[in-house]
Structures are given as structure tokens and as C-alpha cells.
Design an enzyme around this catalytic site. Structure first.
Site, PDB file in Angstrom:
ATOM      1  N   GLY A  29       1.070  -1.283  -0.106  1.00 39.40           N
ATOM      2  CA  GLY A  29       0.014   0.181   0.057  1.00 39.40           C
ATOM      3  C   GLY A  29       0.667   1.130  -0.132  1.00 39.40           C
ATOM      4  CB  CYS A 237     -25.577  -8.480 -18.351  1.00 40.15           C
ATOM      5  SG  CYS A 237     -25.037  -8.907 -20.093  1.00 40.15           S
ATOM      6  CB  CYS A 240     -24.431 -13.020 -20.184  1.00 44.85           C
ATOM      7  SG  CYS A 240     -24.075 -12.492 -18.959  1.00 44.85           S
ATOM      8  CB  CYS A 262     -21.010  -8.478 -18.411  1.00 44.31           C
ATOM      9  SG  CYS A 262     -21.693  -9.377 -17.778  1.00 44.31           S
ATOM     10  CB  CYS A 268     -20.623 -10.702 -21.379  1.00 40.39           C
ATOM     11  SG  CYS A 268     -22.262  -9.905 -21.585  1.00 40.39           S
TER      12      CYS A 268
END
Lengths: 287, 189
Positions: A29, A237, A240, A262, A268
Site C-alpha cells: 500500500g 445483463c 447474458c 457486463c 459475458c
């Protein structure tokens, strides 16, 4: 025989980037300064990610590049071609087949494995930058672990909007120490920052590299009475029918027509190939 | 000039260094995992893994400390030819190479500053034995726990207590390589 050194960068530059990467892994980080190079693409096109990828690639790797989840957008295609030309690595659009994935602003839907490296393109690596413009001050704030200002910002969101309105680049705390900008991924992706894969972040213009090693604790900042929520558009979606993926809203005409798809094109397409259909799937597919 | 001064570098530097770096990255990102590192041969007593690590990470910009048993004319010549790193005392070292028993007190190496914790030494420590048994490791990069045959416990616990400052370690034995970043908790098994 190529006219380029392997993976474009000269060896001394790669050693410099590699040293920064190792320190980034050692201090999860923390933003390690590095001497970012001019790349044959403009800042904002992923020069940081490209340099990190170049320093990590071996000829045995299979590279996938996504831009907002899509494999076929300009940024993704040009970076993929760049490494095909300069490193002669295999490329793929399949998340599962890739060993190195460079991404702009998304984490693939499919869980990553221990054998994969995810490289993020980062525009502004400093999570405190919009709260405190001076680098000397933000550096000192990280040193002192002085993150109260970030909580004030989130609190002001709640005071003004009733909820935390930050929807992307949602700040996280890594291993209980450094507050980190996860790059502008949607906050829907934040839970996926705790991953089995190694995650590396490169900011070219800002000359910073940072990292999240596998299985590192990554906590999205929040309040007890306003817990973090990984939100997405409340739709399925249209191609899909997935309800568990991050969706892009696409305007389809000038009469208010729209569709949700998506953002992860490979995921997808994989679902459609296994027989999932959405509201707007092509007719021959649904027949 | 000895023969082994000029030999022992990478055969194909960009590719060999890329493989070596991935092994080094994986070792540090997953403390306790033992990687294999080949392709380089420095004069005695340097292990092939340590030689590859030096070639991959060090250059004229990285002051290097050699512990007494490693500070031989042959190795100095090899480093001068292949790497060009200036040889320095511990307090100025970005990298250090030596056997555990031969190293000066770890307090002599820079641990970084509060503003720049990355400005600390990375030590490459040569061991006679390197296996995934022994001290218990937990922390970033480790799903539950890992084990590594560390030469000692207390110095690494003290180093962890300095986090985010501290030293980072590589352990080498023959062609084997393991990493121990400052973020790892070390306990008796």
C-alpha cells in the site's frame, strides 16, 4: 531478431522498476517513487502500467489487457499490440488463460489465481491528493498515519447525500496501515482487492509504484452506521442475464433506449457461449 | 585477471533477468515459497541464486555491502565487471550479501525513513540449508501460514516491529531462493 530490447525498456530501467516493485511488495500500500520513463504513448494511456508490465514479463507469459473490462477497446488493443511487437509474448482475451493481466479501471469478474499478476494503470496514486495538494504534506500524513481527513471527506458525503457517494477509486486501508487509492475501479470491485493474485499498481505521470501481495487484508473505509457497500446498477445483463456482474449502461438510440451489459467482455462472452441469454440477445441465439 | 571474472553472467541478459526477477518477485510476494534461480555463476562462495539476484537487481546505482567472507578480490572483480555496483559499508548499502553468521549487526543497515520506508537495505543471506520447515510465517502474501528454515527468530521479529520501516531479506542456498519482507510475522514453529 527484433529491433527492440525484450519488452521495450532497457535493462537498467527495468532493474530500477524491479527494485521499486520489490519494495512496494515489502510495504503493501505504500507508494514507492520511481523514475518513470517516456513511453511511446501519452500519459493517461497507461504508461505506468506498461512499465510495470514490461518489468514483469517473461517470454513464457500470456498477456491479457483490459480497458474498463473490455478486451477490444483502443487502449487495450494498442497495449496488447505493443507487447506482441516488443516482447513477442502470447496474448489472450481469456482471463483464465492469462498469466499477466494489465487493467485499466476494472478487476475481472472471474476470481484470479495464485499464478496470475494483475497490473493496474493508475492516474492519481495519492488517495489524499484532492484533500491536500502538497506532496510534502500527504507524504507526512502517510508517515504519521494521519487519515482523519479522509474520514471527514466520507462523512461530508453522508451529510450532503445521505450516503457515501464515492462510487469509484474508493479508498482502502491495506494491512491496517496505509490508505491506498485502488485506481478508479468501481467500488463494486473493492472486495476483489483481497485476492490470491499479486496486484501491482503503476502510475507513470505521477511516478509511483505500489502493490498488494496475495491474501493481504484490504478494508474499504467506512463507518459503523454507514458500512461499505459494493454497489452496481440494479439490472441484469441484457446479453447474458448475469445479475452478479458490474454493468455498463449503453445508450442505444435518441429516444431513451438503453441497455445494460457486463463491463467484463470476456466473462459475458463466456456466459453467452454456455447458453445464457439476456433480454436483448440476438434472435438466432435465443431461438 | 582471472577467467571466472569475465564468465558467469547471464547468457541472454534480458530474458534471464526477466525469469530471475519473476522468481524474486514471487518469493517476496509469497514468503516461505522456495523458488529456483539459475543461469549465473559468481566466484566462490556465492551461490548461483545469489549471483542471479545480484545480476538482476544491482547495478552502478545500488551501493552493495559484502560481508567479510564474501569480500574477496575475485568477487569484487566479478561485481566490477558484471554489475558495477560500488562496494560500501553497511550504513550506505542498498543491498548486502553475506552468510548469516558473518553479517555485522543488522542495526547498522538503513531501515528507511518514516517518509520513505522504501529507502532500506535488502539483504541477501546465504544459508547452508533452505527448506519450507521451521519458523512459522504469517502476514501479507500468506493465506494461512507458511514455514521457512530461518537461521534465527528474534532479529526478524524485531525487524517486523519496525514496520513500515525495516529490512527486507532474501535467503539463498545453491539455486534455491526464498524471501522474507519486513511485513511478515515470524514465530517459533
Amino acid at each position: 531478431m527484433s529491433d527492440y530490447n525484450f519488452a521495450y525498456l532497457d535493462e537498467q530501467t527495468k532493474r530500477m522498476i524491479r527494485r521499486a516493485l520489490l519494495k512496494a511488495v515489502a510495504v503493501p500500500g505504500y507508494q514507492v517513487p520511481f523514475a518513470s520513463r517516456e513511453m511511446p504513448m501519452p500519459y493517461g494511456w497507461g504508461t505506468g502500467g506498461v512499465q510495470v508490465t514490461a518489468a514483469c514479463l517473461t517470454p513464457d507469459d500470456t498477456l491479457k489487457v483490459i480497458d474498463q473490462g473490455a478486451d477490444d477497446t483502443t487502449n487495450a488493443v494498442s497495449i496488447r499490440k505493443f507487447f506482441e511487437k516488443t516482447a513477442h509474448v502470447a496474448t489472450t482475451e481469456k482471463t483464465r488463460a492469462a498469466s499477466v493481466i494489465q487493467t485499466r479501471h476494472r478487476i475481472p469478474e472471474e476470481p484470479l489465481t495464485a499464478d496470475q499478476i494483475l497490473v493496474y494503470q493508475v492516474p492519481i496514486p495519492e488517495p489524499l491528493r484532492f484533500l491536500e495538494p502538497r506532496e510534502t504534506e500527504t507524504r507526512r500524513m502517510h508517515a504519521l498515519e494521519e487519515y482523519g481527513l479522509m474520514h471527514v471527506k466520507l462523512y461530508e458525503d453522508i451529510a450532503r447525500h445521505g450516503h457515501i457517494a464515492t462510487a469509484y477509486a474508493y479508498p482502502v486501508k491495506v494491512e491496517g496501515r496505509y490508505v491506498m487509492d485502488p485506481s478508479p475501479i468501481p467500488k463494486f470491485d473493492n472486495p476483489k482487492l483481497e485476492s490470491a493474485a499479486l496486484q501491482l499498481f503503476g502510475a507513470g505521470r505521477e511516478q509511483r509504484i505500489y502493490a498488494i501481495p496475495p491474501h493481504t487484508r484490504v478494508v474499504s473505509l467506512d463507518f459503523e452506521d454507514h458500512p461499505f457497500e459494493a454497489s452496481k446498477a440494479d439490472h441484469a445483463c441484457d446479453l447474458c442475464s448475469a445479475r452478479h456482474t458490474y454493468l455498463d449502461e449503453v445508450i442505444t438510440d435518441d429516444a431513451g433506449g438503453r441497455m445494460f451489459v457486463c463491463s467484463d467482455t470476456d466473462y459475458c462472452a463466456g456466459r453467452q457461449a454456455t447458453g445464457h441469454h439476456g433480454r436483448l440477445s440476438p434472435q438466432e441465439a435465443t431461438a | 585477471m582471472r577467467d571466472d571474472t569475465l564468465s558467469g553472467g547471464f547468457a541472454d541478459p534480458p530474458v534471464d533477468a526477466a525469469h530471475a526477477f519473476r522468481a524474486a518477485l514471487s518469493a517476496l510476494a509469497r514468503p516461505g515459497r522456495i523458488e529456483t534461480l539459475t543461469g549465473a555463476q559468481a566466484p566462490e562462495p556465492v551461490s548461483p541464486a545469489a549471483a542471479a539476484l545480484l545480476l538482476t537487481l544491482c547495478d552502478a546505482e545500488t551501493p552493495l555491502f559484502l560481508a567479510p567472507l564474501h569480500d574477496t578480490p575475485a568477487l569484487r572483480d566479478w561485481i566490477a565487471f558484471h554489475i558495477g555496483a560500488p562496494i560500501t559499508p553497511p550504513h550506505a548499502a542498498q543491498f548486502a550479501l553475506g552468510r548469516w553468521s558473518d553479517l555485522p549487526p543488522l542495526q547498522g543497515f538503513p531501515i528507511g525513513t518514516a517518509d520513505y520506508p522504501d529507502r532500506s537495505t535488502t539483504l541477501i543471506i546465504e544459508l547452508d540449508r533452505l527448506t519450507a520447515q521451521g519458523a512459522r510465517l504469517t502476514g501479507p502474501g500468506i493465506e494461512t501460514e507458511a514455514h521457512l528454515s530461518l537461521p534465527d527468530i528474534a532479529p526478524f521479529r524485531a525487524n517486523r516491529a519496525l514496520f513500515p520501516l525495516g529490512l527486507d531479506f532474501y535467503f539463498t542456498c545453491g539455486t534455491s531462493l526464498a524471501g522474507l519482507p519486513r511485513s511478515t510475522n515470524v514465530e517459533d514453529a
